[in-house]
Design a protein around this motif. Structure first.
Motif, PDB file in Angstrom:
ATOM      1  N   LEU A  52      -5.996   6.703  -3.852  1.00  0.00           N
ATOM      2  CA  LEU A  52      -7.293   7.238  -3.465  1.00  0.00           C
ATOM      3  C   LEU A  52      -8.346   6.206  -3.848  1.00  0.00           C
ATOM      4  O   LEU A  52      -8.538   5.922  -5.028  1.00  0.00           O
ATOM      5  N   GLY A  53      -8.976   5.619  -2.850  1.00  0.00           N
ATOM      6  CA  GLY A  53      -9.978   4.591  -3.094  1.00  0.00           C
ATOM      7  C   GLY A  53      -9.497   3.234  -2.623  1.00  0.00           C
ATOM      8  O   GLY A  53      -8.365   2.835  -2.909  1.00  0.00           O
ATOM      9  N   GLY A  54     -10.373   2.535  -1.886  1.00  0.00           N
ATOM     10  CA  GLY A  54      -9.966   1.267  -1.295  1.00  0.00           C
ATOM     11  C   GLY A  54     -10.828   0.089  -1.683  1.00  0.00           C
ATOM     12  O   GLY A  54     -10.961  -0.877  -0.929  1.00  0.00           O
ATOM     13  N   GLY A  55     -11.425   0.139  -2.882  1.00  0.00           N
ATOM     14  CA  GLY A  55     -12.229  -0.989  -3.364  1.00  0.00           C
ATOM     15  C   GLY A  55     -11.362  -2.102  -3.912  1.00  0.00           C
ATOM     16  O   GLY A  55     -10.160  -2.172  -3.627  1.00  0.00           O
ATOM     17  N   GLN A  56     -11.960  -2.963  -4.760  1.00  0.00           N
ATOM     18  CA  GLN A  56     -11.195  -4.123  -5.242  1.00  0.00           C
ATOM     19  C   GLN A  56     -10.029  -3.726  -6.142  1.00  0.00           C
ATOM     20  O   GLN A  56      -8.984  -4.388  -6.134  1.00  0.00           O
ATOM     21  N   LEU A  57     -10.162  -2.638  -6.905  1.00  0.00           N
ATOM     22  CA  LEU A  57      -9.043  -2.225  -7.760  1.00  0.00           C
ATOM     23  C   LEU A  57      -7.888  -1.709  -6.894  1.00  0.00           C
ATOM     24  O   LEU A  57      -6.719  -1.979  -7.179  1.00  0.00           O
ATOM     25  N   GLY A  58      -8.228  -0.985  -5.831  1.00  0.00           N
ATOM     26  CA  GLY A  58      -7.201  -0.540  -4.884  1.00  0.00           C
ATOM     27  C   GLY A  58      -6.553  -1.715  -4.178  1.00  0.00           C
ATOM     28  O   GLY A  58      -5.352  -1.725  -3.923  1.00  0.00           O
ATOM     29  N   ALA A  93       0.422  13.739   1.117  1.00  0.00           N
ATOM     30  CA  ALA A  93       1.471  14.562   0.494  1.00  0.00           C
ATOM     31  C   ALA A  93       2.800  14.444   1.238  1.00  0.00           C
ATOM     32  O   ALA A  93       3.861  14.441   0.619  1.00  0.00           O
ATOM     33  N   LYS A  94       2.731  14.336   2.561  1.00  0.00           N
ATOM     34  CA  LYS A  94       3.952  14.296   3.368  1.00  0.00           C
ATOM     35  C   LYS A  94       4.596  12.910   3.437  1.00  0.00           C
ATOM     36  O   LYS A  94       5.794  12.794   3.680  1.00  0.00           O
ATOM     37  N   THR A  95       3.784  11.859   3.255  1.00  0.00           N
ATOM     38  CA  THR A  95       4.314  10.506   3.489  1.00  0.00           C
ATOM     39  C   THR A  95       4.499   9.670   2.228  1.00  0.00           C
ATOM     40  O   THR A  95       5.180   8.647   2.268  1.00  0.00           O
ATOM     41  N   CYS A  96       3.901  10.070   1.106  1.00  0.00           N
ATOM     42  CA  CYS A  96       3.941   9.230  -0.101  1.00  0.00           C
ATOM     43  C   CYS A  96       4.869   9.812  -1.173  1.00  0.00           C
ATOM     44  O   CYS A  96       4.909  11.016  -1.386  1.00  0.00           O
ATOM     45  N   ALA A  97       5.577   8.917  -1.839  1.00  0.00           N
ATOM     46  CA  ALA A  97       6.463   9.333  -2.940  1.00  0.00           C
ATOM     47  C   ALA A  97       5.663   9.549  -4.219  1.00  0.00           C
ATOM     48  O   ALA A  97       6.057  10.322  -5.094  1.00  0.00           O
ATOM     49  N   ALA A  98       4.520   8.853  -4.348  1.00  0.00           N
ATOM     50  CA  ALA A  98       3.679   8.970  -5.539  1.00  0.00           C
ATOM     51  C   ALA A  98       2.275   8.514  -5.186  1.00  0.00           C
ATOM     52  O   ALA A  98       2.092   7.675  -4.292  1.00  0.00           O
ATOM     53  N   ILE A  99       1.289   9.065  -5.905  1.00  0.00           N
ATOM     54  CA  ILE A  99      -0.113   8.793  -5.571  1.00  0.00           C
ATOM     55  C   ILE A  99      -0.912   8.538  -6.849  1.00  0.00           C
ATOM     56  O   ILE A  99      -0.741   9.221  -7.859  1.00  0.00           O
ATOM     57  N   THR A 100      -1.817   7.556  -6.775  1.00  0.00           N
ATOM     58  CA  THR A 100      -2.689   7.236  -7.899  1.00  0.00           C
ATOM     59  C   THR A 100      -4.119   7.118  -7.393  1.00  0.00           C
ATOM     60  O   THR A 100      -4.408   7.403  -6.227  1.00  0.00           O
ATOM     61  N   THR A 101      -5.022   6.685  -8.280  1.00  0.00           N
ATOM     62  CA  THR A 101      -6.425   6.514  -7.895  1.00  0.00           C
ATOM     63  C   THR A 101      -6.936   5.192  -8.427  1.00  0.00           C
ATOM     64  O   THR A 101      -6.406   4.660  -9.406  1.00  0.00           O
TER      65      THR A 101
END
Length: 379
Positions: free
Chosen positions: A15-21, A68-76
């Motif tokens: 979640l989030g697409g800035g430089q850290l992402g 939720a349907k496509t990812c095995a794990a999620i972070t921010t």
């Protein structure tokens, strides 16, 4: 017991697409994973490295359903994401790290300081202000101080220096009467940070301590190893681990400290993600903080945090870019054999906007700092 490891080529979400992402995505891709980025910005820096870019708000039900349907794990990549969205993803059975609850703690300074105390660690003297009535008490123990909004403040935003009770009340009104903390200003010897990677109580390690210097509330340089006594650095690492344990944290956690003149350490704030002061790890450590973020998310043992060389990281803000729209003089950095340049792919340079950083590696932190400051002046 650690959950079953998630291995390549699984899809990881952020979640989030800035430089850290962006740096998370680059690390994950290098390790063989696929990456989905959720960010409403068409030009999100992380999209350059993503397999899938979902352009939608962070609380968009359809977007969260796809994750939720496509990812095995999620972070921010940042704490101001919707914590409820992370809780919802976890309820759907997806591995989420850090938890929505941990992210929620870092979103509110009042709650965060409560957790720091609960972990048995010290902060500066502070007063939680939920309403204007809280300011009609004896403020002497907290003045001179800094009034900070409880939510959404970073890089010096939402902060006002106050010296008197009247100034504190005026600043509170100027900040819109929202929940705040009034923190006493203290004389500092240094500001340092520790980045911890935690999978479980027995699977946890910390990077070398970084000493941080700021300009106008924004990180300017990080020096590693920090120029504090080794015993103080070791204590800081232990305190950061103690806090990660108290939160039952899974992932990469940054803990910022004030170091007082007598070497007392006070927790300033936390970030539930990789941190600007940890960017040196990309070039100076066996494992970077972004590889650690991938490893912790996937239930893998944290990698080695050994420092390969002393380093100084320098932030490149939009202020460095000439007004004529040209690029800074990158040649001076590219021609130095011990310097690594990282640009974040942002289209527009604005004053105060983090556009990139460079890291100088040398035989001592002192030598790296002298070279880093000379190079910065030539850009």
């Amino acid at each position: 017991m650690t959950a079953k490891a998630i291995l390549p080529p699984s899809m990881l979400g952020i979640l989030g697409g800035g430089q850290l992402g962006r740096m998370f995505a680059a690390a994950a891709k290098t390790m063989g994973y696929r990456v989905t980025v959720l960010d409403p910005d068409e030009a999100a820096p992380a999209a350059d490295f993503a397999d899938v870019h979902i352009k939608a708000p962070f609380n968009d039900a359809q977007a969260l359903d796809i994750l939720a349907k496509t990812c095995a794990a999620i972070t921010t990549e940042f704490e101001n994401v919707n914590a409820d969205a992370m809780r919802e993803l976890a309820r759907r059975g997806v591995r989420v790290a850090p938890s929505g609850d941990c992210v929620a703690v870092a979103q509110n300074r009042i709650v965060e300081k409560g957790w720091v105390k609960k972990a048995g660690l010290a902060t500066v003297p502070y007063l939680a202000i939920e309403t204007v009535d809280d300011l009609h008490t004896d403020l002497t123990p907290y003045l001179p101080g800094i009034l900070k909004t409880a939510r959404l403040g970073y890089d010096g935003k939402g902060q006002v220096r106050v010296d008197t009770p009247d100034a504190a009340r005026e600043a509170y009104a100027d900040l819109g009467g929202q929940a705040c903390v009034l923190e006493k200003r203290v004389e500092l010897a240094a500001e340092v940070s520790v980045i911890v990677t935690r999978v479980s109580h027995t699977q946890m390690n910390a990077f070398p301590v970084a000493e941080n210097r700021h300009e106008k509330g924004i990180l300017d340089v990080s020096i590693v190893p920090a120029t504090i006594p080794a015993a103080v650095a070791e204590t800081a690492q232990g305190m950061a681990k103690q806090l990660a344990d108290a939160l039952d944290y899974v992932g990469v956690l940054a803990v910022e400290f004030f170091v007082l003149e007598d070497d007392t350490l006070l927790v300033n704030e936390i970030a539930p993600r990789p941190h600007n002061s940890g960017h040196y790890t990309l070039d100076a450590c066996i494992t970077s903080q972004f590889q650690q973020q991938v490893r912790a998310l996937c239930g893998l043992l944290p990698g080695s945090t050994a420092l390969l060389k002393p380093a100084v990281m320098v932030n490149l803000l939009g202020d460095v870019w000439p007004e004529n729209g040209r690029e800074p003089n990158w040649a001076v950095l590219m021609e130095a054999p011990n310097v690594e340049l990282h640009l974040y792919g942002k289209k527009e340079a604005r004053p105060g906007r983090k556009m990139g950083h460079f890291t100088v590696l040398a035989d001592s932190a002192e030598a790296a700092l002298v070279q880093a400051e000379a190079l910065k002046d030539t850009l």
